[in-house]
Design a protein around this motif. Structure first.
Motif, PDB file in Angstrom:
ATOM      1  N   VAL A  43       0.865  -1.181   0.000  1.00  0.00           N
ATOM      2  CA  VAL A  43       0.000   0.000   0.000  1.00  0.00           C
ATOM      3  C   VAL A  43       0.897   1.224   0.000  1.00  0.00           C
ATOM      4  O   VAL A  43       1.809   1.333   0.825  1.00  0.00           O
ATOM      5  N   LEU A  44       0.670   2.129  -0.932  1.00  0.00           N
ATOM      6  CA  LEU A  44       1.393   3.400  -0.978  1.00  0.00           C
ATOM      7  C   LEU A  44       0.412   4.523  -0.721  1.00  0.00           C
ATOM      8  O   LEU A  44      -0.637   4.599  -1.369  1.00  0.00           O
ATOM      9  N   ALA A  45       0.723   5.387   0.247  1.00  0.00           N
ATOM     10  CA  ALA A  45      -0.055   6.607   0.487  1.00  0.00           C
ATOM     11  C   ALA A  45       0.879   7.792   0.296  1.00  0.00           C
ATOM     12  O   ALA A  45       2.003   7.805   0.807  1.00  0.00           O
ATOM     13  N   GLU A  46       0.426   8.806  -0.446  1.00  0.00           N
ATOM     14  CA  GLU A  46       1.330   9.874  -0.843  1.00  0.00           C
ATOM     15  C   GLU A  46       0.631  11.232  -0.815  1.00  0.00           C
ATOM     16  O   GLU A  46      -0.530  11.353  -1.207  1.00  0.00           O
ATOM     17  N   LEU A  47       1.360  12.236  -0.348  1.00  0.00           N
ATOM     18  CA  LEU A  47       0.952  13.640  -0.459  1.00  0.00           C
ATOM     19  C   LEU A  47       1.988  14.356  -1.307  1.00  0.00           C
ATOM     20  O   LEU A  47       3.191  14.286  -1.033  1.00  0.00           O
ATOM     21  N   ARG A  48       1.536  15.025  -2.352  1.00  0.00           N
ATOM     22  CA  ARG A  48       2.442  15.721  -3.263  1.00  0.00           C
ATOM     23  C   ARG A  48       2.023  17.180  -3.368  1.00  0.00           C
ATOM     24  O   ARG A  48       0.868  17.493  -3.672  1.00  0.00           O
ATOM     25  N   ARG A  49       2.947  18.075  -3.101  1.00  0.00           N
ATOM     26  CA  ARG A  49       2.701  19.511  -3.262  1.00  0.00           C
ATOM     27  C   ARG A  49       3.692  20.060  -4.279  1.00  0.00           C
ATOM     28  O   ARG A  49       4.894  19.841  -4.158  1.00  0.00           O
ATOM     29  N   VAL A  50       3.182  20.776  -5.269  1.00  0.00           N
ATOM     30  CA  VAL A  50       4.029  21.336  -6.313  1.00  0.00           C
ATOM     31  C   VAL A  50       3.746  22.821  -6.426  1.00  0.00           C
ATOM     32  O   VAL A  50       2.612  23.235  -6.707  1.00  0.00           O
ATOM     33  N   ASP A  51       4.761  23.634  -6.174  1.00  0.00           N
ATOM     34  CA  ASP A  51       4.679  25.084  -6.391  1.00  0.00           C
ATOM     35  C   ASP A  51       5.394  25.405  -7.693  1.00  0.00           C
ATOM     36  O   ASP A  51       6.529  24.950  -7.923  1.00  0.00           O
ATOM     37  N   GLU A  52       4.762  26.189  -8.556  1.00  0.00           N
ATOM     38  CA  GLU A  52       5.353  26.543  -9.838  1.00  0.00           C
ATOM     39  C   GLU A  52       5.291  28.048 -10.043  1.00  0.00           C
ATOM     40  O   GLU A  52       4.339  28.710  -9.615  1.00  0.00           O
ATOM     41  N   LEU A  53       6.307  28.563 -10.718  1.00  0.00           N
ATOM     42  CA  LEU A  53       6.394  30.000 -10.966  1.00  0.00           C
ATOM     43  C   LEU A  53       7.025  30.206 -12.336  1.00  0.00           C
ATOM     44  O   LEU A  53       7.945  29.487 -12.730  1.00  0.00           O
ATOM     45  N   SER A  54       6.508  31.167 -13.077  1.00  0.00           N
ATOM     46  CA  SER A  54       7.058  31.497 -14.385  1.00  0.00           C
ATOM     47  C   SER A  54       7.201  33.001 -14.496  1.00  0.00           C
ATOM     48  O   SER A  54       6.269  33.756 -14.175  1.00  0.00           O
ATOM     49  N   LEU A  55       8.393  33.451 -14.910  1.00  0.00           N
ATOM     50  CA  LEU A  55       8.660  34.875 -15.161  1.00  0.00           C
ATOM     51  C   LEU A  55       9.112  35.030 -16.601  1.00  0.00           C
ATOM     52  O   LEU A  55      10.047  34.343 -17.042  1.00  0.00           O
ATOM     53  N   ARG A  56       8.466  35.920 -17.349  1.00  0.00           N
ATOM     54  CA  ARG A  56       8.849  36.159 -18.732  1.00  0.00           C
ATOM     55  C   ARG A  56       9.313  37.603 -18.873  1.00  0.00           C
ATOM     56  O   ARG A  56       8.584  38.540 -18.537  1.00  0.00           O
ATOM     57  N   PHE A  57      10.539  37.773 -19.383  1.00  0.00           N
ATOM     58  CA  PHE A  57      11.132  39.095 -19.552  1.00  0.00           C
ATOM     59  C   PHE A  57      11.266  39.391 -21.038  1.00  0.00           C
ATOM     60  O   PHE A  57      11.765  38.565 -21.804  1.00  0.00           O
ATOM     61  N   ARG A  58      10.819  40.589 -21.449  1.00  0.00           N
ATOM     62  CA  ARG A  58      10.998  41.026 -22.831  1.00  0.00           C
ATOM     63  C   ARG A  58      11.282  42.528 -22.826  1.00  0.00           C
ATOM     64  O   ARG A  58      10.514  43.317 -22.259  1.00  0.00           O
ATOM     65  N   ASP A  59      12.405  42.900 -23.427  1.00  0.00           N
ATOM     66  CA  ASP A  59      12.831  44.302 -23.488  1.00  0.00           C
ATOM     67  C   ASP A  59      12.910  44.877 -22.074  1.00  0.00           C
ATOM     68  O   ASP A  59      13.389  44.231 -21.157  1.00  0.00           O
TER      69      ASP A  59
END
Length: 458
Positions: A43-59
């Motif tokens: 038996v596998l029990a799992e808690l997964r938390r994923v934080d994601e961030l994206s920054l886009r730079f132009r000029d």
């Protein structure tokens, strides 16, 4: 707070968390044993938390910011018949639902996912933005930063050796620069979030690389057999694809691996050693035990030029403890278990890289690959070159246009002429996909001199 560790007794992360001590997983295992009969159970029990961030730079405009968090819980109950190797699996979002499904009852409504906005594990958008403040990027170029933190807590309860627990977190920062129709990439992967100074350094390295690969300076390599030196980063991709995937236990046991099938008569130009080690504490694929509860250990795949082993899960090892390596992995409790690679390394050293280039004389220096693929059954190999240079009179000169190198794994191994003394791991941001399951992996090696014809420019 980052790293691999056991879950402390009594720890409870969210109301929907199936990994805290309040959940009687042992009862669920007993019910599974009673209903599904004899055989291996886990038996596998799992808690997964994923934080994601994206920054886009132009000029010179303010960067565009996207930020999100995902919280996912899951439970998997599995029975494997050792006599046939067939598996039966039941998956559910939590233990309560799994118990109801096992008993044929109506499952309860799902608990709402909770997010703690004050959690210190959340990515620091202001710090990452400040790290790139004032970075001089050429006109028309676009810089993007993508960062994520994946924090996984799990419990595995087995019918063979009881309960095992673990917690693992990994941070990835990927910088990508698009310039003159080409993409250049650098990454940082670590158990701790990288400092702003480290992010800044990688960004400056990325901008400098793009400037040295301007369209007016690039040359297209001639198609046909090539003599090459691979950088440590390129060697890492080659070893993972050409050697590692061919020696995953399920592939080898089905006789779907040309490398494994030909192991007795295989010729190698240099007696190399390749090891896959899930116990490497500073790698993205690190664990004390795998998803079957088997204790992890390094697996020697190639020893002094001889193919000697594979990475195994229970089924591919034939339930024989002598062959278990602790490499059973799944992307989530919803996915089936497979034997998968972790941290794969080509070991050994012959000479400084300058001597390798001097011996090469005329050919190609492959600095970065943007991708690679090997077919374990045929051994056919395809490497996509993102950055490289022409080598003339033993010295790197003009940058290369993007190109593709093709060959066969057996020919590449036979064509190894020398290893550099500059062993390095990859940047820790790689993921590997098999049957739709994407998992973090890493690989390492030294610079590699290959004889002409081991690889061909397509």
């Amino acid at each position: 707070m980052w790293g691999s560790s056991d879950v402390k007794a009594g720890q409870h992360l969210t109301p929907a968390d199936p990994t805290g001590d309040g959940t009687p997983l042992d009862e669920l295992l007993l019910e599974t044993l009673d209903r599904w009969g004899e055989g291996w159970h886990d038996v596998l029990a799992e808690l997964r938390r994923v934080d994601e961030l994206s920054l886009r730079f132009r000029d010179d405009r303010c960067p565009e910011l996207l930020q999100s968090r995902r919280v996912d819980t899951g439970v998997a109950l599995r029975r494997v018949d050792p006599s046939t190797g067939t598996a039966r699996q039941l998956s559910a979002p939590d233990v309560a639902t799994a118990r109801c499904l096992l008993r044929g009852q109506e499952p309860p409504p799902p608990a709402p996912a909770q997010s703690d906005e004050t959690d210190p594990a959340r990515l620091d958008a202001k710090g990452l933005t400040a790290a790139l403040d004032g970075l001089a990027v050429d006109e028309g170029a676009r810089l993007e930063l993508r960062a994520s933190v994946t924090d996984v807590t799990s419990r595995v309860l087995t019918s063979e050796w009881g309960e095992r627990r673990r917690r693992r977190a990994w941070c990835r920062v990927v910088l990508e620069l698009e310039h003159e129709g080409r993409r250049f990439r650098r990454g940082i992967g670590a158990t701790e979030r990288p400092s702003p100074q480290m992010v800044r350094h990688r960004a400056e390295e990325l901008v400098a690389t793009a400037r040295t690969h301007r369209s007016d300076d690039r040359q297209a390599p001639a198609s046909g057999p090539a003599a090459v030196v691979l950088s440590p980063a390129a060697t890492a991709v080659l070893v993972h694809e050409a050697v590692g995937h061919a020696l995953e236990g399920d592939v080898a046991s089905r006789d779907d691996s040309a490398l494994w099938s030909a192991r007795e008569g295989l010729s190698m130009g240099r007696p190399i050693t390749v090891v896959d080690d899930p116990t490497r504490s500073d790698g993205p694929a690190c664990w004390h035990h795998d998803d079957e509860g088997v204790l992890a250990r390094p697996a020697t795949l190639v020893e002094e030029g001889r193919v000697v082993g594979c990475v195994h899960d229970l089924v591919s090892a034939g339930f024989d403890p002598r062959w278990l390596t602790g490499h059973a992995r799944r992307a989530s409790p919803r996915d089936p278990i497979l034997p998968r690679l972790s941290n794969t390394a080509l070991l050994g050293a012959d000479a400084p890289v300058d001597e390798l280039l001097h011996e090469l004389r005329e050919g190609l220096l492959i600095e970065q690959l943007s991708g690679g693929h090997a077919d374990p059954r045929s051994g056919e190999l395809r490497l996509v070159v993102a950055e490289g240079r022409r080598v003339e009179d033993g010295r790197p000169t003009a940058p290369l246009e993007p190109c593709v190198l093709v060959g066969r794994a057996a020919d590449v191994l036979a064509g190894i002429r020398a290893l550099g003394d500059d062993f390095a791991w990859d940047d820790g941001t790689a993921t590997c996909g098999r049957h739709g399951q994407w998992l973090p992996v890493s690989a390492g090696g030294p610079s590699l001199l290959l004889a002409k014809g081991a690889l061909t420019v397509a």
